[in-house]
Scaffold this active site. Structure first.
Site, PDB file in Angstrom:
ATOM      1  N   SER A 132     -57.166  45.084 -35.556  1.00  0.00           N
ATOM      2  CA  SER A 132     -56.371  44.392 -36.574  1.00  0.00           C
ATOM      3  C   SER A 132     -57.267  43.712 -37.596  1.00  0.00           C
ATOM      4  O   SER A 132     -58.372  43.241 -37.269  1.00  0.00           O
ATOM      5  CB  SER A 132     -55.475  43.345 -35.901  1.00  0.00           C
ATOM      6  OG  SER A 132     -54.904  42.467 -36.854  1.00  0.00           O
ATOM      7  N   TYR A 159     -53.695  36.152 -31.031  1.00  0.00           N
ATOM      8  CA  TYR A 159     -53.565  37.588 -31.281  1.00  0.00           C
ATOM      9  C   TYR A 159     -54.881  38.159 -31.801  1.00  0.00           C
ATOM     10  O   TYR A 159     -55.384  39.175 -31.300  1.00  0.00           O
ATOM     11  CB  TYR A 159     -52.443  37.840 -32.288  1.00  0.00           C
ATOM     12  CG  TYR A 159     -52.384  39.269 -32.778  1.00  0.00           C
ATOM     13  CD1 TYR A 159     -51.982  40.298 -31.938  1.00  0.00           C
ATOM     14  CD2 TYR A 159     -52.741  39.592 -34.090  1.00  0.00           C
ATOM     15  CE1 TYR A 159     -51.928  41.613 -32.378  1.00  0.00           C
ATOM     16  CE2 TYR A 159     -52.691  40.903 -34.535  1.00  0.00           C
ATOM     17  CZ  TYR A 159     -52.286  41.901 -33.682  1.00  0.00           C
ATOM     18  OH  TYR A 159     -52.241  43.209 -34.127  1.00  0.00           O
TER      19      TYR A 159
END
Length: 337
Positions: A132, A159
């Protein structure tokens, strides 16, 4: 273009996973799709995505937990899998603050289970996995895009921390066991069949319902919005270009064209033919000001070149969304029907 055994695609009921599976099937691949259909968002949308795949003779759906080492080992070794596209994960920056152990389970244990399955099989030719852009942390917009060789040592969300951890685990397995791996740092992916927790999707719902939208960061954020078809081009292009034995590479996959949040909202308003009532809010914990992909590496490797501009991509999303409403709605669209 069938090459060896089937491709294992984890997260096959997800936004990117189902689109990648569809592309692989269209070019003659066999695909095993794994997903556990979590209720992070409406499961009906996931079922609707998978319904587009299951009628294909070359697609096999397995419902199961990515964090099960036994299941992953059986799927890889027991089916002659030589290539893996690992996209299953617990997504969402803000949700990681509310439910951190979901990220430990799916992102860390799940990624480790995939790595172990590839190691034990001993003949996996390429493992492509989702990372990501959040690993870059807080960066002001300006100058050049984020580069893969920048240090990523200050994640601002759990995350992001789990995604960076997956990259480090992958590096260790490449070094120890000679695995060939490519980690893709996705930049904000959007389009038809997308995730309802993404801003553009939630904004469309509320605008159509006449409800106000909450604009975080006082609208001063920017994102490198990347259309789903361009993302799939990149994923499949990388899958077809395995690195050398023991090589683990990291590649940005984005549009290389950050767009301000207010500009995205204006684009969405034009496509919907309605104005949004905007409630300006401060930045939320875990969010970053801007994302901006330098795509030199993936372009040099595969010829990757994003083709769909934001205005065209938003129009395609709105056309899909409105057609779903006209058909009675599925899952999150049903509230607008």
């Amino acid at each position: 273009m069938t090459v060896g055994g089937p491709v294992l695609v984890t997260g096959a009921a997800g936004f990117i996973g189902h689109a990648v599976s569809e592309r692989l099937l269209a070019r003659g691949e066999r695909v095993i799709g794994l997903d556990n259909f979590t209720d992070y968002y409406d499961v009906a949308l996931k079922e609707a995505r998978v319904a587009r795949l299951v009628d294909n003779f070359d697609f096999r759906l397995v419902r199961g937990d990515i964090a099960s080492p036994e299941l992953l080992a059986e799927l890889v070794a027991g089916n002659g899998v030589r290539r893996i596209v690992h996209l299953a994960a617990q997504a969402g920056v803000r949700y990681s603050i509310e439910n951190p152990f979901a990220y430990e389970h799916s992102n860390l244990k799940g990624h480790l289970a995939v790595l172990e399955a590839a190691r034990q099989a001993g003949n996996v030719e390429h493992l492509v996995y989702a990372s990501s852009s959040s690993v870059y942390g807080e960066r002001p917009l300006g100058g050049s895009g984020f580069r893969e060789d920048e240090p990523c040592t200050a994640p601002v969300s759990l995350y992001a921390a789990t995604k960076r951890s997956c990259e480090l685990m992958s590096q260790s397995y490449a070094t120890l066991y000679g695995l060939r791996m490519s980690g893709l740092r996705f930049f904000t992916v959007y389009g038809p069949w997308g995730r309802p927790d993404m801003a553009y999707f939630g904004f469309a719902q509320k605008i159509l319902l006449g409800q106000p939208i909450e604009v975080y960061g006082e609208g001063k954020m920017a994102r490198d919005f990347t259309y789903i078809d361009d993302i799939v081009d990149g994923v499949v292009g990388v899958l077809d270009k395995p690195p050398a034995d023991g090589e683990h590479r990291l590649l940005n996959i984005g549009d290389c064209n950050p767009v301000g949040l207010m500009d995205m909202i204006a684009t969405l308003e034009r496509a919907l033919g309605r104005q949004a009532v905007k409630l300006m809010r401060p930045m939320q914990p875990g969010d970053v000001t801007a994302t901006y992909a330098d795509i030199s590496a993936i372009r040099d490797l595969t010829g990757y070149s994003p083709k769909v501009a934001l205005e065209q991509g938003i129009e395609r999303f709105v056309d899909w969304y409105l057609s779903e409403i006209e058909q009675g709605g599925r899952g999150p669209m049903a509230a607008v029907a």
